[in-house]
Design a protein around this motif. Sequence first.
Motif, mmCIF file in Angstrom:
data_model
loop_
_atom_site.group_PDB
_atom_site.id
_atom_site.type_symbol
_atom_site.label_atom_id
_atom_site.label_comp_id
_atom_site.label_asym_id
_atom_site.label_seq_id
_atom_site.Cartn_x
_atom_site.Cartn_y
_atom_site.Cartn_z
ATOM 1 N N GLY A 68 0.816 -1.202 0.000
ATOM 2 C CA GLY A 68 0.000 0.000 0.000
ATOM 3 C C GLY A 68 0.848 1.249 0.000
ATOM 4 N N SER A 69 0.423 2.240 -0.762
ATOM 5 C CA SER A 69 1.132 3.506 -0.843
ATOM 6 C C SER A 69 0.239 4.624 -0.303
ATOM 7 C CB SER A 69 1.533 3.778 -2.298
ATOM 8 O OG SER A 69 2.392 4.884 -2.388
ATOM 9 N N CYS A 70 0.740 5.843 -0.365
ATOM 10 C CA CYS A 70 -0.042 6.990 0.096
ATOM 11 C C CYS A 70 0.472 8.244 -0.592
ATOM 12 C CB CYS A 70 0.048 7.155 1.615
ATOM 13 S SG CYS A 70 1.672 7.722 2.194
ATOM 14 N N ARG A 71 -0.296 9.311 -0.508
ATOM 15 C CA ARG A 71 0.158 10.608 -1.009
ATOM 16 C C ARG A 71 0.129 11.657 0.103
ATOM 17 N NH1 ARG A 71 1.321 10.940 -6.223
ATOM 18 N NH2 ARG A 71 0.371 9.570 -7.756
ATOM 19 N N ARG A 72 0.382 11.189 1.297
ATOM 20 C CA ARG A 72 0.342 12.103 2.445
ATOM 21 C C ARG A 72 1.695 12.780 2.634
ATOM 22 N NH1 ARG A 72 -2.647 11.285 8.123
ATOM 23 N NH2 ARG A 72 -1.851 13.123 9.217
ATOM 24 N N LYS A 73 1.661 14.085 2.754
ATOM 25 C CA LYS A 73 2.877 14.844 3.018
ATOM 26 C C LYS A 73 2.890 15.241 4.496
ATOM 27 C CE LYS A 73 5.730 18.359 0.816
ATOM 28 N NZ LYS A 73 5.843 19.263 -0.355
ATOM 29 N N MET A 74 4.050 15.083 5.125
ATOM 30 C CA MET A 74 4.171 15.430 6.540
ATOM 31 C C MET A 74 4.306 16.945 6.654
ATOM 32 S SD MET A 74 3.974 12.410 7.769
ATOM 33 C CE MET A 74 4.517 12.464 9.465
#
Length: 395
Positions: A68-74
């Motif tokens: 699983g991947s994501c496009r969340r930026k910290m």
Amino acid sequence: MRVLYAQSGGVTSVINASAYGVLDEARKAGMEVFVGIHGVTGILKEHLLKINDMDIEGLKYTPAGAFGSCRRKMKTQEDISKLFDVIEKYKIEYFFYNGGNDSMDTAWRIAQEAKTRGFPLKVIGVPKTIDNDLPYTDHCPGYGSAAKYIAISIMEASLDLRSMYVDSTRVFVMEIMGRHAGWLVAAAGLGWLNGIGADIILFPEVYFNKEKFLERVDEIIRKKGYCSIAVSEGIRYPDGFFVSDMGYTDSFGNRQLGGVGFTIAGMIRSELSLKTHVAIPDYLQRSGRHIASKTDIEEAEMVGRTAVRLALSGVTGVMITIERKSNNPYTVEYGTVELNKVADQTKYLPEEFHDDFEITENFVEYAKPLIEGELFPQFRNGLPKYTIFREVEEQ
């Protein structure tokens, strides 16, 4: 010793080969190995999977992000602090983040926070992107296979067009991923190595001139009767506006692109009265593992293994790079670059690799080794046998 690995951003057909490289190398070193499910989004939820006793051999042959991947930026200190709460709770000593431009920014922020806290965390960025737009590396894992997919697809579609153009479709348009850099759309010209490819390539680095473009289409139609076109989703007018976008932005603030193939086809139908067909490979171009490049697969695994070896030697705060040493024979070495130099940066297709509508011999020389070879997955029931971890679907 405990390792945490995670995948981020748009996936590729070989990102799991990098995962295999990291995880297998870490297990061989006697580490406890955890995977963050859906990148930092899952890590923040403590959705971790221990893989020491799991069969991961199939990762080398499986496309997309198996974990699983994501496009969340910290974006906030709150996110960073929460992430470190998890890292400290699980006593993580090594963190490997497998992604592209924005992912390297996240890895850099985590490395900086570890330094500020005096926390002994080694952070290594493992590169991947079909866009091939990460700077300081000759190329990126994922690009060679996507380029091969595009080259083959435009060849086959052009042969179809060539068969039917006499009293049917005269123009074929393929819309190809690539927001700012034309590395992927350029691959549509590689088919000419074997006799057929895109007649016209529209690069994001070249401002779109409608009149000049239509003149070229008309010229090719008059010459041979049909025209095959590859267009990057990110082409712009001279004023900087995209020729086509979806009208909204993603979580990173990027304009969502799409539909430029139909926009271009509409111009051709309206101005030249030619029957036109449009195809959008979309996810297919980045997850087409069945025809992936052997070079790409092997290099993807090696950047993962190199990341672990360097981290064990004390290296941190860097991304693994691929340094080309020779084209004939094709040889590379693996190096590093500081994460902050890569974060949010873009490497564009050089001018010597293209002109207004075509690739150059310089690009062919660059790209040809990257698409060489095949390493097919096993087939069962007439279909590829891919590895699917059911734990990824559990929330």
